[in-house]
Structure formats: C-alpha cells, structure tokens
Write a protein that holds these residues in place. Sequence first.
Motif, PDB file in Angstrom:
ATOM      1  N   UNK A   1       0.838  -1.068  -0.038  1.00  0.00           N
ATOM      2  CA  UNK A   1      -0.014  -0.118  -0.117  1.00  0.00           C
ATOM      3  C   UNK A   1       0.714   1.308  -0.120  1.00  0.00           C
ATOM      4  N   UNK A   2       2.039   1.370  -0.113  1.00  0.00           N
ATOM      5  CA  UNK A   2       3.139   2.277   0.112  1.00  0.00           C
ATOM      6  C   UNK A   2       2.854   3.216  -1.215  1.00  0.00           C
ATOM      7  N   UNK A   3       3.323   4.478  -1.162  1.00  0.00           N
ATOM      8  CA  UNK A   3       3.335   5.139  -2.306  1.00  0.00           C
ATOM      9  C   UNK A   3       4.560   4.774  -3.004  1.00  0.00           C
ATOM     10  N   UNK A   4       4.491   4.563  -4.464  1.00  0.00           N
ATOM     11  CA  UNK A   4       5.571   4.144  -5.164  1.00  0.00           C
ATOM     12  C   UNK A   4       6.828   4.927  -5.067  1.00  0.00           C
ATOM     13  N   UNK A   5       6.656   6.359  -5.108  1.00  0.00           N
ATOM     14  CA  UNK A   5       7.775   7.097  -5.116  1.00  0.00           C
ATOM     15  C   UNK A   5       8.289   7.800  -3.911  1.00  0.00           C
ATOM     16  N   UNK A   6       7.696   7.252  -2.640  1.00  0.00           N
ATOM     17  CA  UNK A   6       7.957   8.014  -1.527  1.00  0.00           C
ATOM     18  C   UNK A   6       9.017   7.086  -0.700  1.00  0.00           C
ATOM     19  N   UNK A   7      10.284   7.518  -0.267  1.00  0.00           N
ATOM     20  CA  UNK A   7      11.152   6.786   0.412  1.00  0.00           C
ATOM     21  C   UNK A   7      10.820   6.322   1.608  1.00  0.00           C
ATOM     22  N   UNK A   8      11.342   4.948   1.932  1.00  0.00           N
ATOM     23  CA  UNK A   8      11.052   4.124   3.300  1.00  0.00           C
ATOM     24  C   UNK A   8      12.626   3.898   3.533  1.00  0.00           C
ATOM     25  N   UNK A   9      12.905   3.897   5.035  1.00  0.00           N
ATOM     26  CA  UNK A   9      14.107   3.352   5.440  1.00  0.00           C
ATOM     27  C   UNK A   9      14.112   2.086   5.491  1.00  0.00           C
ATOM     28  N   UNK A  10      15.466   1.394   5.150  1.00  0.00           N
ATOM     29  CA  UNK A  10      15.963   0.156   5.137  1.00  0.00           C
ATOM     30  C   UNK A  10      16.988  -0.571   5.522  1.00  0.00           C
ATOM     31  N   UNK A  11      17.372  -1.416   6.118  1.00  0.00           N
ATOM     32  CA  UNK A  11      18.556  -2.007   6.546  1.00  0.00           C
ATOM     33  C   UNK A  11      18.616  -3.364   6.314  1.00  0.00           C
ATOM     34  N   UNK A  12      19.874  -4.359   6.281  1.00  0.00           N
ATOM     35  CA  UNK A  12      19.887  -5.628   6.345  1.00  0.00           C
ATOM     36  C   UNK A  12      20.088  -5.858   7.668  1.00  0.00           C
TER      37      UNK A  12
ATOM     38  N   UNK B   1       9.432   2.262  -2.823  1.00  0.00           N
ATOM     39  CA  UNK B   1       9.236   0.965  -3.598  1.00  0.00           C
ATOM     40  C   UNK B   1       9.776   0.865  -4.986  1.00  0.00           C
ATOM     41  N   UNK B   2       9.586   1.857  -5.954  1.00  0.00           N
ATOM     42  CA  UNK B   2       9.950   1.791  -7.072  1.00  0.00           C
ATOM     43  C   UNK B   2      11.481   1.642  -7.088  1.00  0.00           C
TER      44      UNK B   2
ATOM     45  N   UNK C   1       3.480  -2.740  -7.432  1.00  0.00           N
ATOM     46  CA  UNK C   1       2.165  -2.307  -7.858  1.00  0.00           C
ATOM     47  C   UNK C   1       1.469  -1.758  -6.402  1.00  0.00           C
ATOM     48  N   UNK C   2       1.126  -0.594  -6.271  1.00  0.00           N
ATOM     49  CA  UNK C   2       0.371  -0.043  -5.187  1.00  0.00           C
ATOM     50  C   UNK C   2      -1.061  -0.745  -4.988  1.00  0.00           C
ATOM     51  N   UNK C   3      -1.029  -1.504  -3.914  1.00  0.00           N
ATOM     52  CA  UNK C   3      -2.492  -2.274  -3.850  1.00  0.00           C
ATOM     53  C   UNK C   3      -2.741  -2.404  -2.426  1.00  0.00           C
ATOM     54  N   UNK C   4      -3.965  -3.064  -2.063  1.00  0.00           N
ATOM     55  CA  UNK C   4      -4.252  -3.360  -0.751  1.00  0.00           C
ATOM     56  C   UNK C   4      -3.210  -4.558  -0.300  1.00  0.00           C
ATOM     57  N   UNK C   5      -3.257  -4.594   1.195  1.00  0.00           N
ATOM     58  CA  UNK C   5      -2.562  -5.979   1.678  1.00  0.00           C
ATOM     59  C   UNK C   5      -3.504  -7.273   1.561  1.00  0.00           C
ATOM     60  N   UNK C   6      -3.122  -8.369   0.839  1.00  0.00           N
ATOM     61  CA  UNK C   6      -3.754  -9.451   0.802  1.00  0.00           C
ATOM     62  C   UNK C   6      -3.181 -10.507   1.760  1.00  0.00           C
TER      63      UNK C   6
END
Length: 347
Positions: free
Chosen positions: A176-187, A221-222, A239-244
């Motif tokens: 459901x995240x905006x495809x162009x909005x950055x999110x924080x990540x880590x391994x 996400x992109x 693909x921006x979508x609801x959580x299944x």
Amino acid sequence: MKTIAVVNATGRQAASLIRVASAVGYLVRAQVHSLKGFIAQELQGLPNVTLFQGPLLDNDPLIDTLFHGAQLAFINTTSQAGDEVAIGRALADAAKRAGTIQHYIYSSMPDHSVHGPWPPVPLWAPKFTVENYVRQLELPATFVYAGIYNNNFTSLPYPLFQMELMSDGSFEWHAPFDPDVPLPWLDAEHDVGPMLLQIFKDGPKRWLGHRIALTFETLSPNQVCAAFSRALNRPCHYIRDSIEIKVNIPPGYREQLEALAVVFGECNAPYFPQPEFSQPAAGSPKGLGPAGGKGAGAGMMQGPGGVISLRVTDEARQLWEGWRDMEEYAREVFPIEEEANGLDWML
C-alpha cells in the motif's frame, strides 16, 4: 572483556549482535524461548555465548540471572512473548537492580498517535511506552529504531513483503505504500550487530538518551524494485495495492498490517515521526543528495510527511561503514534465503 545481556536471542537483531560480539571476544548471556531451531543451535555453538531458556513474562529469576555480572545490555522485546510493556518494564527494573549495567540499548519504535493525527501501530506503540519507562528509571540508555528489514522479502505468500514470482520469471511486489515515497531500510542480519557494537564502544557518554535510526538507505518502492531488477537480472515491478492475506498469520498481526496500511498507505505519515529525525546529524556532509553515498537513496530526500533527513541514514553509516545495500542483498542473500525456504527459481 565485558559481558552483554541479550533477550529474544534468535531474533534477527539480537542474533546479529551475538554473532559479532562472540567473534570479537565479548561474553554473551542470552535468553531464548526454545533451544530448538537452526538459529538457537547456531548460537549454542558460538564461543563465549551462554543461553538461558525460558519465558520472560513474570519470570524475575531468569531475568536476574541474565543480568548477573553483565555490564552491557541489548534489549529487543517482542509482543509474541506476552505483555510487551510488562516484560519491558521488568527487564529495565532488573537492569537497574543489578547495579552493573553501564550501557543499556533498547530497540524501540514510535507511537505515531503521539506525534500526529495518526493511529498507533499496534506492535510498535508498546515499545515507545517501554522506552519512556526506561528513561524514567534514568538507566544509561540509548534507543535504536529499526527501519524495514531487507530480509522481509520472500516469494512465499506472506503479506506485505511478498516478492511474487510470476509465470514469465519476473517479480511483482504489491503493497500500500506510495511508489515514489522513500522508506528506511537495513539488512538486519548483516548490519545490526556491528552498529550496536560501535554504540557500545562509544558508550553512553556519547549516546546517552539518544535515538538512533537503524537504517542505512532510504528507497522508494520503485527504487527497491529497480535494485532487485539489477541484482537478479529479471524484471521486478511495484504495484500499489491493498494488503492481501493468503496464509495464516500470528495473533495481532492482522491489526498491525491494517494500521500500516492506514498510517503509511493512506496518511503518508513519516516512518520516524520524532522531530530529531527530521534534523541533519552532527557532522553530516553538506550537499549529499539522493544519489550520494554507497547506494541510491542516500541523503536528503522528500519523504512521507516531509523530508527524510541525512540523520536517518548518516548516523548509522558513521557507526558502521560496511553496511549492505538493497541491491547487494537482492543479489547475494535473497536467492540463498529463497533456496533455504525450499524454492528453486534461482536454479
């Protein structure tokens, strides 16, 4: 050599720390809920590591044993272990009671309802309650805030982070995240341990009371899918979508997923809403843009609710320079984890 007390030792954050701490000679006293399973068996075989099996809820004898003789503590509570707030308070009380803890690192998360017109995220808000309790006890504490684990991705039908394998060999990620909005990540498995060890080495004199983002890059996400495409040499589409929800999930996780969809999918709230995360880190290099640093997404970027600042990634990068980015993860680790789960697409 100092001794580190750790709970929920088979979790990604704790296991990462234990592996690195053991390798460089720290003594580790770690709680596990079960001695069965691959990770528990691995930890049992590491030098300088002592495991204590048992639940944390209403178990002061085990908790006191855990802190006995320890100078350092890394505490990552989980809701799966029971009342997380009660457990978090009991652990903090025991650390205070032990009288030997010189630095207490607690893995916290935000309560979004405190910082804006957003609902709380159910599995995160209790951690913020525990953080406030630790502060009230005036333990020599530092608080780390984890970004999204790269390791969450799987082609198995788990909700939110399924990298679904399509019939043409490509991958699709539906979220459901905006495809162009950055999110924080880590391994988490690769990078949490070295970063925590550096925080311990710096000590509370530098990090007393600080919140530090456990995240090394910010990617939309992109951009995540682009990294997977480059790494695996096959198309990957977001693909921006609801959580299944296609499989059985743990109790309480459905509410967690629903809250994530609202807070980040509908409200575009910042992942880290605390004001200090919107300020540049001390000593941050000036002029570092989105393409700066090791991978895409470093530096100052427009994020949900405003700007994701250098501080979100820069403090982590200053603490641990050997971090693994999303493309490296997708190329070097993702296929191995998939094969371990019984999948064979990479063959």
